[in-house]
Write a protein that holds these residues in place. Structure first.
Motif, short mmCIF file in Angstrom:
data_model
loop_
_atom_site.label_atom_id
_atom_site.label_comp_id
_atom_site.label_asym_id
_atom_site.label_seq_id
_atom_site.Cartn_x
_atom_site.Cartn_y
_atom_site.Cartn_z
N PRO A 2 1.23 -0.99 0.00
CA PRO A 2 -0.07 0.37 -0.02
C PRO A 2 0.59 1.32 0.19
O PRO A 2 2.28 1.02 0.67
N GLU A 3 0.10 2.34 -0.85
CA GLU A 3 1.09 3.64 -0.66
C GLU A 3 0.09 4.77 -0.07
O GLU A 3 -1.14 4.68 0.23
N GLN A 4 0.50 5.37 1.00
CA GLN A 4 0.38 6.45 2.60
C GLN A 4 0.10 7.70 1.17
O GLN A 4 1.47 7.97 0.76
N LEU A 5 -1.07 8.55 1.50
CA LEU A 5 -1.62 9.70 0.68
C LEU A 5 -1.79 10.68 1.77
O LEU A 5 -2.16 10.48 2.28
N ILE A 6 -1.06 12.21 1.26
CA ILE A 6 -1.90 13.02 2.32
C ILE A 6 -3.52 13.92 1.43
O ILE A 6 -2.56 13.93 0.11
N THR A 7 -4.33 13.48 1.67
CA THR A 7 -5.37 14.18 1.23
C THR A 7 -5.68 15.41 1.67
O THR A 7 -5.53 15.55 3.11
N PHE A 8 -5.90 16.59 0.87
CA PHE A 8 -6.36 17.92 1.23
C PHE A 8 -7.54 18.52 0.42
O PHE A 8 -7.66 17.97 -0.64
N GLN A 9 -8.04 19.57 0.25
CA GLN A 9 -9.06 20.38 0.03
C GLN A 9 -8.04 21.71 -0.69
O GLN A 9 -7.47 22.25 -0.47
N ILE A 10 -9.40 21.59 -1.55
CA ILE A 10 -9.47 22.78 -2.82
C ILE A 10 -10.11 22.79 -3.27
O ILE A 10 -11.30 22.53 -3.58
N ALA A 11 -11.59 24.09 -2.22
CA ALA A 11 -13.19 24.09 -2.79
C ALA A 11 -13.35 22.38 -2.04
O ALA A 11 -13.01 22.02 -1.39
N ASP A 12 -14.53 22.29 -2.89
CA ASP A 12 -15.55 21.11 -2.67
C ASP A 12 -14.32 20.11 -3.39
O ASP A 12 -14.96 18.59 -3.57
N LYS A 13 -13.00 19.86 -3.68
CA LYS A 13 -12.24 19.17 -4.52
C LYS A 13 -11.26 18.55 -3.53
O LYS A 13 -10.51 18.89 -3.26
N LEU A 14 -11.35 16.91 -3.53
CA LEU A 14 -10.06 16.31 -2.62
C LEU A 14 -9.08 15.91 -3.58
O LEU A 14 -9.68 15.20 -4.67
N LEU A 15 -8.26 15.76 -3.32
CA LEU A 15 -6.83 15.29 -3.68
C LEU A 15 -5.59 15.09 -2.98
O LEU A 15 -6.05 15.31 -1.46
N GLY A 16 -5.02 14.18 -3.36
CA GLY A 16 -3.52 13.67 -2.77
C GLY A 16 -2.50 13.57 -3.30
O GLY A 16 -2.25 14.17 -4.54
N VAL A 17 -1.80 13.28 -2.60
CA VAL A 17 0.12 13.51 -2.67
C VAL A 17 0.36 12.26 -1.82
O VAL A 17 -0.02 12.03 -0.92
#
Length: 150
Positions: A2-17
């Motif tokens: 498994p890969e670990q991602l940090i998720t974050f918001q821009i307005a109502d959009k969910l992103l991860g890195v």
């Protein structure tokens, strides 16, 4: 594995890195504008005597410019040999993703934000867009005069 991602918001959009790219998460700090920088480069900040280019991720992805407030944060990432900061609304969580769960982004054409995406993954009841950090750097910051500043 498994890969670990940090998720974050821009307005109502969910992103991860990928969590391994993150060096720190900082409170919003006003930037110093740099002449002739691309519009999505909001400027630079001093990060312990290092010049840190700060990218307006919303503008970079074609969603419009963020007007940062004290509630915004800067995610400091290592992209190749360069540190970059991304302005985001908020940081959410750390999630574990199996490689088989990652779906490729849909092909929407050259101008689409998908060129910056590694893939899409379901997080609870939402889809998170996982950023391809190398694609983001190659297309803009690494090719700009700021690439040697950090």
């Amino acid at each position: 594995m498994p890969e670990q991602l940090i998720t974050f918001q821009i307005a109502d959009k969910l992103l991860g890195v990928d969590i391994m790219a993150i060096r720190e998460i900082r409170a919003w700090t006003p930037t110093t504008a740099i002449p002739h920088a691309p519009s999505f480069v909001r400027g630079v900040v001093n990060l312990r005597s290092t010049v840190l280019p700060v990218i307006d991720l919303s503008e970079r992805l074609g969603w419009g410019r963020i007007d940062p407030t004290g509630r915004h944060v800067i995610i400091v990432l290592q992209i190749g040999s360069q540190l970059n900061g991304l302005i985001v609304d908020s940081v959410n969580d750390i999630v574990r993703v199996e490689p088989a769960e990652m779906q490729p982004p849909p092909e929407l054409g050259q101008a689409g934000a998908e060129r910056f995406l590694e893939g899409l993954v379901a997080v609870e009841d939402r889809m998170a867009m996982v950023l391809d950090l190398r694609a983001m750097a190659i297309g803009g910051v690494a090719a700009s005069p700021l690439a040697d500043a950090a």
